[in-house]
Design an enzyme around this catalytic site. Structure first.
Site, short mmCIF file in Angstrom:
data_model
loop_
_atom_site.label_atom_id
_atom_site.label_comp_id
_atom_site.label_asym_id
_atom_site.label_seq_id
_atom_site.Cartn_x
_atom_site.Cartn_y
_atom_site.Cartn_z
N THR A 168 -10.40 2.44 7.50
CA THR A 168 -9.94 2.59 8.88
C THR A 168 -9.53 4.03 9.13
O THR A 168 -8.88 4.64 8.26
CB THR A 168 -8.72 1.68 9.14
OG1 THR A 168 -9.09 0.35 8.83
CG2 THR A 168 -8.25 1.76 10.58
N ARG A 253 1.36 -4.97 5.64
CA ARG A 253 1.22 -6.37 6.08
C ARG A 253 2.25 -6.72 7.16
O ARG A 253 1.98 -7.56 8.02
CB ARG A 253 1.30 -7.30 4.86
CG ARG A 253 0.03 -7.20 4.03
CD ARG A 253 0.10 -7.82 2.64
NE ARG A 253 -1.17 -7.58 1.93
CZ ARG A 253 -1.37 -7.80 0.64
NH1 ARG A 253 -0.39 -8.25 -0.13
NH2 ARG A 253 -2.55 -7.56 0.10
N GLY A 353 -11.91 -21.32 29.89
CA GLY A 353 -13.28 -21.80 30.08
C GLY A 353 -14.26 -20.64 30.16
O GLY A 353 -14.19 -19.70 29.36
N GLU A 377 -6.05 -6.02 5.04
CA GLU A 377 -4.77 -5.88 4.32
C GLU A 377 -4.40 -7.18 3.60
O GLU A 377 -3.23 -7.55 3.48
CB GLU A 377 -3.67 -5.38 5.26
CG GLU A 377 -4.07 -4.02 5.84
CD GLU A 377 -2.94 -3.15 6.29
OE1 GLU A 377 -1.80 -3.37 5.84
OE2 GLU A 377 -3.19 -2.22 7.08
N THR A 379 -6.63 -11.06 2.85
CA THR A 379 -7.02 -12.25 3.63
C THR A 379 -5.90 -13.29 3.61
O THR A 379 -4.98 -13.21 2.79
CB THR A 379 -8.28 -12.89 2.99
OG1 THR A 379 -7.92 -13.27 1.65
CG2 THR A 379 -9.46 -11.94 2.96
N1 CAA Z 1 4.41 -4.29 -5.33
C1 CAA Z 1 4.49 -3.65 -6.52
N2 CAA Z 1 3.75 -4.01 -7.59
C2 CAA Z 1 2.90 -5.04 -7.44
C3 CAA Z 1 2.76 -5.73 -6.24
C4 CAA Z 1 3.57 -5.32 -5.14
N3 CAA Z 1 3.48 -5.94 -3.97
N4 CAA Z 1 1.84 -6.70 -6.38
C5 CAA Z 1 1.41 -6.65 -7.65
N5 CAA Z 1 2.05 -5.63 -8.29
C6 CAA Z 1 1.91 -5.25 -9.69
C7 CAA Z 1 2.21 -6.45 -10.59
O1 CAA Z 1 3.60 -6.53 -10.86
C8 CAA Z 1 1.40 -6.13 -11.82
O2 CAA Z 1 2.11 -5.19 -12.60
P1 CAA Z 1 2.16 -5.30 -14.22
O3 CAA Z 1 0.78 -5.05 -14.70
O4 CAA Z 1 3.13 -4.24 -14.64
O5 CAA Z 1 2.63 -6.69 -14.53
C9 CAA Z 1 0.19 -5.42 -11.26
O6 CAA Z 1 0.55 -4.94 -9.96
C10 CAA Z 1 -1.03 -6.31 -11.13
O7 CAA Z 1 -0.68 -7.40 -10.31
P2 CAA Z 1 -1.46 -8.76 -10.38
O8 CAA Z 1 -1.55 -9.22 -11.80
O9 CAA Z 1 -0.83 -9.70 -9.40
O10 CAA Z 1 -2.91 -8.34 -9.88
P3 CAA Z 1 -4.15 -9.25 -9.54
O11 CAA Z 1 -5.34 -8.40 -9.76
O12 CAA Z 1 -4.07 -10.59 -10.18
O13 CAA Z 1 -4.02 -9.61 -7.98
C11 CAA Z 1 -3.86 -9.27 -5.67
C12 CAA Z 1 -3.49 -8.82 -7.07
C13 CAA Z 1 -2.62 -9.85 -5.02
C14 CAA Z 1 -4.97 -10.30 -5.58
C15 CAA Z 1 -4.28 -7.94 -5.04
O14 CAA Z 1 -5.47 -7.49 -5.64
C16 CAA Z 1 -4.44 -7.98 -3.55
O15 CAA Z 1 -3.46 -7.91 -2.80
N6 CAA Z 1 -5.71 -8.05 -3.08
C17 CAA Z 1 -5.98 -7.87 -1.68
C18 CAA Z 1 -6.32 -6.43 -1.43
C19 CAA Z 1 -6.11 -6.05 -0.02
O16 CAA Z 1 -5.14 -6.42 0.64
N7 CAA Z 1 -7.01 -5.21 0.47
C20 CAA Z 1 -6.89 -4.70 1.77
C21 CAA Z 1 -7.34 -3.27 1.75
S1 CAA Z 1 -6.58 -2.21 2.90
C22 CAA Z 1 -7.32 -2.54 4.37
O17 CAA Z 1 -7.41 -3.65 4.78
C23 CAA Z 1 -7.95 -1.40 5.07
C24 CAA Z 1 -7.30 -0.86 6.25
O18 CAA Z 1 -7.54 0.29 6.50
C25 CAA Z 1 -6.48 -1.61 7.20
#
Ligand code: CAA
Length: 395
Positions: A168, A253, A353, A377, A379
């Site tokens: 974006t 978010r 409508g 940001e 789904t």
């Molecule tokens: N704050 C700080 N740290 C965080 C966190 C948060 N909110 N969420 C996760 N972490 C940390 C975890 O504590 C973990 O740390 P450790 O390794 O030290 O334990 C690490 O990050 C990895 O976390 P997860 O194991 O939960 O990671 P995951 O791969 O299983 O899943 C997920 C994470 C929630 C699925 C994440 O990938 C996610 O949010 N995906 C969606 C991505 C997204 O929102 N994309 C949008 C892109 S931006 C956009 O839309 C464009 C725009 O311009 C508007």
């Protein structure tokens, strides 16, 4: 089309005079400056640079950034109130504003060095320059850590290569915050964040994303080809990028919740008015229970979304200066508000409508714009994953 009947604050919160003034200023700005051009920019898909610059002059592009770094020095509540007002009129302007504020500026103020703040935050927060945030890649969206782009360290600099998607603001941005792999063997712990100026050799725009909605917020791929960056362009430590990306998305978010709420409120206000005026079978259509109950559900979901958004904004505000996370509050607000937005826009088309389906009214635009709030940001499925993981605490 401003909502006729939305409270300035929910029962649990009284807005300060300063908040009300900002809310009114954003409402006036949206009506006077954005409303007249919203449909035209939606149609053309062009970036509304002129109104965005004016938003910068109004202080809307860095609301929470402290004044010493070019911002308005206000709180998260102020930010969501202003963003909601902009999005009641045009969600595309809202997207541009939200990425600048809660992704780019928030990340820099929280994780940037003093030198980075002076160089990047001051111009972007004051609206002189535009910021973007780039996490997604063609093959990684929800699974954000699974990226193919690379930054390879060579002595005192990094060399960046790869393709990022769905960025974006990219076509208008002066600086893009890019998340990329510095150590692929370490998974998410091998990701780092970089500040990349869009005029650097090797930086180019890729495919523009031809979008259903929020069409005036320019979105495109970016291509990184042997971009040389000094180590001082890295945001945070090497390997800290994923946590920065996630922490910043928590803030983002809450902004999307405000955007979704703004769209929902306008869809509702238009529907309410139409139900009072439009007649069928000898009575106002609002007198049919089939229409009236839709309005009741819209209103109830809107007010629930507002309270969740306020809760998240207050949680974020309380977290400032601490390590406390507000992930749960942010995800719940985003999930509920975005599904409310889609629900209300859908009902609004149905209530109107044929006129809801026509480009003569902005209802079909609300419908197209609302959908993205359930996608970007994170789904709705990702929000449910985040919320349930935090609640279950099984890992
Ligand atoms: N704050 C700080 N740290 C965080 C966190 C948060 N909110 N969420 C996760 N972490 C940390 C975890 O504590 C973990 O740390 P450790 O390794 O030290 O334990 C690490 O990050 C990895 O976390 P997860 O194991 O939960 O990671 P995951 O791969 O299983 O899943 C997920 C994470 C929630 C699925 C994440 O990938 C996610 O949010 N995906 C969606 C991505 C997204 O929102 N994309 C949008 C892109 S931006 C956009 O839309 C464009 C725009 O311009 C508007």
């Amino acid at each position: 089309m401003a909502p006729s009947n939305s409270p300035a604050a929910g029962p649990s919160l009284t807005l300060s005079e300063e908040h009300r003034m900002l809310q009114q200023a954003a409402r006036d700005f949206a009506q006077n400056e954005i409303q007249p051009v919203a449909a035209e920019f939606d149609e053309s898909g062009k970036f509304p640079l002129e109104t965005v610059k004016k938003m910068g002059q109004m202080g809307f592009m860095g609301i929470e950034v402290s004044e010493q770094y070019g911002g308005a020095g206000m709180d998260t509540l102020a930010y969501v109130l202003a963003l909601e007002e902009i999005c009641k009129v045009d969600a595309a302007h809202g997207t541009i504003m939200s990425v600048n504020n809660s992704l780019f500026c928030y990340a820099l103020e929280r994780f940037g060095t003093e030198e980075q703040k002076q160089k990047y935050l001051v111009p972007v927060a004051s609206g002189e320059a535009i910021g973007a945030y780039s996490l997604t890649e063609p093959m990684s969206g929800s699974d954000a850590a699974n990226m193919r782009s690379r930054a390879v360290r060579q002595d005192d600099h990094y060399v960046l290569n790869g393709r990022k998607a769905w960025v974006t603001n990219a076509p208008a941005a002066d600086t893009v915050m890019v998340f990329t792999m510095t150590d692929p063997d370490k998974g998410h712990k091998g990701i780092s964040a970089f500040l990349v100026d869009s005029d650097l050799p090797g930086f180019s725009l890729g495919k523009p994303e031809p979008k259903l909605g929020i069409r005036a917020s320019a979105t495109s791929e970016i291509v990184l080809e042997d971009i040389e960056l000094p180590v001082s362009s890295r945001l945070g430590e090497e390997g800290e990028g994923f946590k920065i990306a996630m922490a910043v998305l928590d803030a983002g978010r809450i902004g999307i919740a405000a955007q979704a709420l703004g769209i929902a409120e306008s869809a509702y206000a238009a529907s309410l008015q139409y139900a009072r005026e439009r007649e069928a079978f000898g009575q106002k259509i609002g007198q049919f229970q089939g229409i009236a109950f839709k309005l009741a559900d819209m209103k109830t979901r809107i007010e629930a979304s507002r309270l969740l958004m306020y809760q998240a904004a207050l949680a974020k505000e309380a977290s400032k200066g601490t390590d406390k996370r507000y992930t749960l509050e942010a995800s719940m607000a985003k999930l509920h508000a975005s599904e409310t937005s889609m629900f209300c826009a859908h009902q609004a088309v149905q209530i109107h409508g044929g006129m809801g389906y026509s480009k003569e009214l902005p209802i079909e635009r609300y419908f197209r714009d609302a959908k993205i709030t359930e996608i970007y940001e994170g789904t709705s499925e990702i929000q449910r994953l985040v919320i349930s993981r935090l609640e279950l605490d099984l890992r």
